[in-house]
Design a protein around this motif. Structure first.
Motif, PDB file in Angstrom:
ATOM      1  N   GLU A  33       1.003  -1.343   0.230  1.00  0.00           N
ATOM      2  CA  GLU A  33      -0.113   0.006  -0.035  1.00  0.00           C
ATOM      3  C   GLU A  33       0.787   1.092  -0.012  1.00  0.00           C
ATOM      4  O   GLU A  33       0.646   2.280  -0.545  1.00  0.00           O
ATOM      5  N   ARG A  36       2.532   1.580  -3.584  1.00  0.00           N
ATOM      6  CA  ARG A  36       1.189   1.947  -4.259  1.00  0.00           C
ATOM      7  C   ARG A  36       0.991   3.575  -4.271  1.00  0.00           C
ATOM      8  O   ARG A  36       0.787   4.430  -5.266  1.00  0.00           O
ATOM      9  N   THR A  81      -0.657  -2.902  -7.550  1.00  0.00           N
ATOM     10  CA  THR A  81      -2.135  -3.117  -7.067  1.00  0.00           C
ATOM     11  C   THR A  81      -2.397  -4.371  -7.466  1.00  0.00           C
ATOM     12  O   THR A  81      -3.200  -4.895  -6.748  1.00  0.00           O
ATOM     13  N   GLN A  84      -1.364  -6.474  -4.491  1.00  0.00           N
ATOM     14  CA  GLN A  84      -2.202  -6.220  -3.393  1.00  0.00           C
ATOM     15  C   GLN A  84      -3.572  -6.872  -3.561  1.00  0.00           C
ATOM     16  O   GLN A  84      -4.059  -7.532  -2.563  1.00  0.00           O
ATOM     17  N   LEU A 187      -9.500  -1.786  -5.237  1.00  0.00           N
ATOM     18  CA  LEU A 187      -8.139  -1.913  -5.976  1.00  0.00           C
ATOM     19  C   LEU A 187      -8.527  -2.352  -7.471  1.00  0.00           C
ATOM     20  O   LEU A 187      -7.834  -1.928  -8.412  1.00  0.00           O
ATOM     21  N   GLU A 190      -9.613   0.713  -9.574  1.00  0.00           N
ATOM     22  CA  GLU A 190      -8.624   1.610  -9.833  1.00  0.00           C
ATOM     23  C   GLU A 190      -7.679   1.043 -10.997  1.00  0.00           C
ATOM     24  O   GLU A 190      -7.159   1.839 -11.654  1.00  0.00           O
ATOM     25  N   ASN A 191      -7.587  -0.499 -10.768  1.00  0.00           N
ATOM     26  CA  ASN A 191      -6.659  -0.821 -11.910  1.00  0.00           C
ATOM     27  C   ASN A 191      -7.228  -0.731 -13.163  1.00  0.00           C
ATOM     28  O   ASN A 191      -6.597  -0.751 -14.224  1.00  0.00           O
TER      29      ASN A 191
END
Length: 410
Positions: A33, A36, A81, A84, A187, A190-191
């Protein structure tokens, strides 16, 4: 009483541990995190620099360099990401397995507890207990039966507390599971956005490279010219440091030869050098805001792969009018002028030197004592393309070292 108190303490410790374990991210998750967020900030800085310089007419070379860097950071962001999200998947699976186990344990506990309550209910009357005691053959047996009755009652309470503990643990893990699922979905979302941006940037990159490939020799000449100027400045800095080493040896009475490579230090120099070494990896950036556009070492040009670039330091893109800061206490050893380029500042920290090149303004002079984060100048901004680029190097005597090993989170 003591047993009951001990059990309650154990229950509270178990509940606290469970809560901490469920709601705190794993160490690996925290590290990912942090990385990132660093990459996101880096992309924001890139976008900020590109926006500020948008009015300038940039060369194809500068545009492709900016885009190359942005694509590289964006890919790293997507990779981190994904790592994660994969780690969260494993943690979610672990928690789901743990929930299944806890539910089975809880069901068994409740079943045993209910049977125990039924048995207890059937023999709970005072008369049954009295008859149980009176039927003892002797005093010792009666004492053992009293002790058994008390232990059985205590065991009932413990079983009840155990059910409460398992229920609380189940609730905590369920709550953690819901949060992990929400985090994973965030996540993934966002990716998807990052992937769309990357595809746009790759299309821009393809268009620019197609234009460059039409006249590779022209751009190869520009790259070689830049490399030649950087090498000239590097050689000049190296020459000055070697002169400083020879001068220090002469002053100290040390026999100096053309092969002397170590700076002869005074006791004060040794203290400063040791302090500099102790701060390795924790030194501040030479500019408050910036991104490393060119890293240390020998590497192929990102534009013309057949051309190798030797970088004895790093090049940091920053904002217009950015102030240059000394990364550590030291003495300004030399202000280095340049016929074709911009001046540099060389600061000595015992037998270590830091060099700051491509400056537009100088705030210090030779012999000045400087402190960590003291402003020593201003980075030059190229009026033709709006680029504000600082070259920064670290030397151990006359040998270059990777600045990323010295500067905090470079």
């Amino acid at each position: 009483m003591q047993r009951k108190l001990t059990y309650k303490i154990a229950f509270l410790i178990a509940l606290f541990f469970c809560t901490s374990l469920s709601f705190s991210q794993s160490k690996k998750q925290q590290e990912l995190e942090e990385r990132r967020q660093e990459l996101r900030r880096e992309i924001q800085q890139i976008n900020s620099l590109l926006t500020k310089n948008k009015s300038q007419q940039k060369s194809q070379l500068t545009l492709i360099e900016d885009l190359n860097y942005k694509v590289s950071v964006r890919r790293n962001l997507i990779k981190v990401t994904n790592q994660q999200a994969n780690l969260l998947t494993r943690e979610i699976n672990d928690n789901q397995n743990k929930i299944s186990e806890l539910r089975e344990e809880l069901a068994t506990l409740k079943d045993n507890y209910s049977k125990m309550i039924v048995t207890s209910y059937k023999s709970k009357s005072e008369q049954s207990r009295v008859m149980f005691l009176l039927s003892s053959s002797n005093f010792q047996q009666a004492y053992k039966r009293i002790k058994y009755i008390n232990q059985y009652a205590e065991y009932q309470k413990e079983q009840g507390e155990s059910i409460k503990a398992k229920t609380a643990e189940l609730q905590v893990i369920n709550t953690a599971l819901l949060k992990q699922k929400a985090d994973k979905q965030q996540l993934i979302s966002e990716n998807k956005v990052a992937q769309v941006e990357l595809e746009k940037e790759l299309k821009q990159h393809e268009t620019l490279m197609a234009a460059i490939n039409k006249d590779v020799s022209k751009y190869a000449t520009q790259i070689k010219s830049r490399q030649a100027e950087a090498s000239r400045i590097d050689r000049e800095i190296e020459r000055i440091i070697k002169e400083a080493i020879a001068s220090s040896n002469a002053k100290s009475g040390t026999k100096s030869t053309s092969k002397s490579t170590a700076y002869a230090m005074t006791p004060e120099d040794k203290v400063l050098a040791n302090s500099f070494v102790t701060s390795k990896g924790k030194l501040p950036w030479p500019v408050e805001k910036g991104i490393v556009k060119l890293r240390y070492g020998r590497q192929p040009s990102p534009i013309v792969k057949t051309i190798m670039i030797q970088s004895n330091g790093v090049r940091i893109a920053t904002e217009k009018n950015a102030k240059v800061r000394a990364v550590f206490n030291g003495e300004v050893y030399r202000i280095i002028g340049s016929k074709n380029g911009n001046p540099s500042i060389l600061i000595r920290h015992g037998n270590y030197f830091t060099a700051y090149s491509n400056l537009g303004k100088i705030y210090v002079k030779k012999g000045d004592k400087v402190t960590t984060k003291q402003e020593i100048g201003e980075v030059f901004t190229n009026p033709s393309n709006g680029q504000t680029m600082l070259s920064f190097s670290v030397f151990n005597n006359s040998k270059t070292e990777n600045p990323a090993s010295w500067i905090f989170k470079m």
